[in-house]
Design an enzyme around this catalytic site. Structure first.
Site, PDB file in Angstrom:
ATOM      1  N   TYR A  67       6.281  10.319  12.355  1.00 23.68           N
ATOM      2  CA  TYR A  67       6.848   9.798  11.285  1.00 23.68           C
ATOM      3  C   TYR A  67       7.834   9.774  10.674  1.00 23.68           C
ATOM      4  O   TYR A  67       8.265   9.420   9.653  1.00 23.68           O
ATOM      5  CB  TYR A  67       5.411  10.657  10.603  1.00 23.68           C
ATOM      6  CG  TYR A  67       5.106  10.458   9.073  1.00 23.68           C
ATOM      7  CD1 TYR A  67       4.389   9.200   8.949  1.00 23.68           C
ATOM      8  CD2 TYR A  67       5.165  11.407   8.007  1.00 23.68           C
ATOM      9  CE1 TYR A  67       3.944   8.403   7.439  1.00 23.68           C
ATOM     10  CE2 TYR A  67       4.890  11.180   6.538  1.00 23.68           C
ATOM     11  CZ  TYR A  67       4.123   9.469   6.658  1.00 23.68           C
ATOM     12  OH  TYR A  67       3.845   9.315   4.603  1.00 23.68           O
TER      13      TYR A  67
HETATM   14  N1  NAP Z   1      -0.715  10.155   0.561  1.00 28.26           N
HETATM   15  C1  NAP Z   1       0.575  10.468   1.085  1.00 28.26           C
HETATM   16  O1  NAP Z   1       0.944  12.280   0.789  1.00 28.26           O
HETATM   17  C2  NAP Z   1       2.033   9.828   0.384  1.00 28.26           C
HETATM   18  C3  NAP Z   1       2.908  10.632   0.439  1.00 28.26           C
HETATM   19  C4  NAP Z   1       4.467   9.574   1.251  1.00 28.26           C
HETATM   20  C5  NAP Z   1       3.863   8.367   1.577  1.00 28.26           C
HETATM   21  N2  NAP Z   1       2.919   8.155   1.653  1.00 28.26           N
HETATM   22  C6  NAP Z   1       2.927   6.738   2.291  1.00 28.26           C
HETATM   23  O2  NAP Z   1       1.614   5.828   1.293  1.00 28.26           O
HETATM   24  C7  NAP Z   1       1.219   4.881   2.412  1.00 28.26           C
HETATM   25  C8  NAP Z   1      -0.201   4.725   2.357  1.00 28.26           C
HETATM   26  O3  NAP Z   1      -1.056   6.210   1.637  1.00 28.26           O
HETATM   27  P1  NAP Z   1      -2.331   6.190   1.186  1.00 28.26           P
HETATM   28  O4  NAP Z   1      -1.607   8.025   1.093  1.00 28.26           O
HETATM   29  O5  NAP Z   1      -2.488   5.503   0.507  1.00 28.26           O
HETATM   30  O6  NAP Z   1      -3.273   6.653   2.177  1.00 28.26           O
HETATM   31  P2  NAP Z   1      -4.378   6.276   2.288  1.00 28.26           P
HETATM   32  O7  NAP Z   1      -5.725   6.522   1.065  1.00 28.26           O
HETATM   33  O8  NAP Z   1      -5.348   7.090   3.795  1.00 28.26           O
HETATM   34  O9  NAP Z   1      -4.198   5.200   2.712  1.00 28.26           O
HETATM   35  C9  NAP Z   1      -3.926   4.195   4.253  1.00 28.26           C
HETATM   36  C10 NAP Z   1      -4.444   2.908   4.156  1.00 28.26           C
HETATM   37  O10 NAP Z   1      -3.841   2.049   5.392  1.00 28.26           O
HETATM   38  C11 NAP Z   1      -4.453   1.333   5.592  1.00 28.26           C
HETATM   39  N3  NAP Z   1      -4.420   1.304   7.211  1.00 28.26           N
HETATM   40  C12 NAP Z   1      -4.159   2.834   8.372  1.00 28.26           C
HETATM   41  N4  NAP Z   1      -4.691   2.205   9.484  1.00 28.26           N
HETATM   42  C13 NAP Z   1      -4.113   0.621   9.387  1.00 28.26           C
HETATM   43  C14 NAP Z   1      -4.600  -0.339  10.926  1.00 28.26           C
HETATM   44  N5  NAP Z   1      -4.408   0.389  11.998  1.00 28.26           N
HETATM   45  N6  NAP Z   1      -3.995  -1.104  10.619  1.00 28.26           N
HETATM   46  C15 NAP Z   1      -4.562  -1.528   9.101  1.00 28.26           C
HETATM   47  N7  NAP Z   1      -4.397  -1.578   8.326  1.00 28.26           N
HETATM   48  C16 NAP Z   1      -4.813   0.126   8.389  1.00 28.26           C
HETATM   49  C17 NAP Z   1      -6.237   1.916   5.836  1.00 28.26           C
HETATM   50  O11 NAP Z   1      -6.737   1.213   5.800  1.00 28.26           O
HETATM   51  P3  NAP Z   1      -8.319   1.480   6.658  1.00 28.26           P
HETATM   52  O12 NAP Z   1      -8.372   2.319   6.981  1.00 28.26           O
HETATM   53  O13 NAP Z   1      -9.092   0.208   5.696  1.00 28.26           O
HETATM   54  O14 NAP Z   1      -7.058   0.453   7.872  1.00 28.26           O
HETATM   55  C18 NAP Z   1      -5.319   2.027   4.207  1.00 28.26           C
HETATM   56  O15 NAP Z   1      -5.637   1.428   2.876  1.00 28.26           O
HETATM   57  C19 NAP Z   1       1.424   5.031   3.401  1.00 28.26           C
HETATM   58  O16 NAP Z   1       2.080   4.356   4.716  1.00 28.26           O
HETATM   59  C20 NAP Z   1       2.326   6.543   3.546  1.00 28.26           C
HETATM   60  O17 NAP Z   1       3.043   6.456   4.845  1.00 28.26           O
HETATM   61  C21 NAP Z   1       1.462   8.941   1.730  1.00 28.26           C
END
Ligand code: NAP
Length: 263
Positions: A157
């Site tokens: 990651y």
């Molecule tokens: N939450 C945190 O603490 C955090 C911190 C730093 C960075 N981030 C980054 O923020 C981004 C968004 O994450 P989030 O926190 O909003 O989490 P989240 O609520 O779990 O959202 C993740 C999104 O990615 C999509 N996704 C996952 N696997 C996929 C696949 N195989 N194909 C298409 N879509 C996929 C999911 O859609 P479906 O399941 O509907 O496909 C969902 O819409 C991530 O890339 C993560 O690395 C998050």
């Protein structure tokens, strides 16, 4: 697809969390949208909530070549003004325990998909002389030197986020003067489904809202930031990191460094 507005954004991972917040904000700002994710009912929900703009739901699994190619095709053919590469999974686990399929999924979703979708979008943006590409990485990109006791097991990651940072910085320089801007957003811990989806309960940890991440990303673009760190108050901290990167880069020479020479 015909668009009603002059701005069209493609957002991956728009079914929850940060991607959904991007979709909601951009719709409120009058963008037509292409929203991508696997959960079709969630995509339809976002679309139904925004009848004021045109929303195209694109169900695609970005861990597969087919899913990536489908989205890249849309990015290449639609006149995008903004691309948000946001979809992601973390799969925190010691590397030896991480099933190969999960490692592949992570690299496909967080490295290959944003790389190929950006590649597909950028030529059209350059031709049109405008566009913005936002890659959602995270502060974990900078966590490599941290002692292992402090952080989750995250080698793949962290590597995927570092790819997004380096790609965004390099591409931003490559596109200077074209009207196309590139930004990488590096949030800390954000209150979304991200951790609970992998069985972690971080509800007791102070977390930023997805909405604040979007506010920072869009304001950061206006400020001309290439690396946007929504939770870092002192932006000189990051400047110092990048200056140190460049100093180390400039410090190399073809001569073998003295410490590697046998006595
Ligand atoms: N939450 C945190 O603490 C955090 C911190 C730093 C960075 N981030 C980054 O923020 C981004 C968004 O994450 P989030 O926190 O909003 O989490 P989240 O609520 O779990 O959202 C993740 C999104 O990615 C999509 N996704 C996952 N696997 C996929 C696949 N195989 N194909 C298409 N879509 C996929 C999911 O859609 P479906 O399941 O509907 O496909 C969902 O819409 C991530 O890339 C993560 O690395 C998050």
């Amino acid at each position: 697809m015909t668009t009603t507005g002059s701005n069209l954004a493609l957002v991956t991972g728009a079914t929850s969390g940060i991607g959904r917040a991007f979709a909601e904000r951009l719709a409120a700002d009058g963008y037509d949208l292409v929203i991508v994710g696997r959960r079709q009912e969630r995509l339809a929900e976002v679309a139904a909530a925004h009848p004021e703009v045109e929303v195209r739901c694109l169900a695609a699994d970005l861990s597969t070549d087919e899913g990536i190619d489908t989205v890249a095709e849309v990015a290449a053919t639609e006149p995008l003004t903004m691309l948000v590469n946001n979809a992601g999974v973390a799969h925190y686990m010691p590397l030896a325990d991480l099933p190969a399929g999960k490692a592949r999924e992570l690299v496909n979703v967080k490295v290959l998909a944003p790389t190929l979708i950006t590649r597909a979008a950028v030529a059209g943006m350059q031709q049109r002389g405008r566009g913005a590409i936002i890659n959602v990485a995270g502060m974990i990109a900078f966590s490599g030197p941290a002692p292992h006791s402090q952080m989750p097991r995250r080698a793949v990651y962290a590597g995927s986020l570092a790819h997004l940072v380096a790609m965004s910085q390099t591409l931003s320089a490559e596109l200077e003067g074209t009207g196309v801007r590139v930004e990488v957003v590096c949030p800390g811990v954000v209150a979304t489904e991200f951790h609970e989806r992998q069985g972690l309960d971080l509800s007791a940890v102070p977390r930023m809202s997805a909405d604040d991440v979007v506010t920072a990303a869009l304001r950061g673009l206006e400020l001309g930031e290439v690396v946007c760190a929504p939770g870092v108050q002192d932006s000189t901290l990051l400047d110092t990191v990048f200056q140190a990167d460049l100093a180390a880069f400039a410090g190399q020479s073809p001569e073998l460094a003295g410490r590697y020479r046998r006595a």
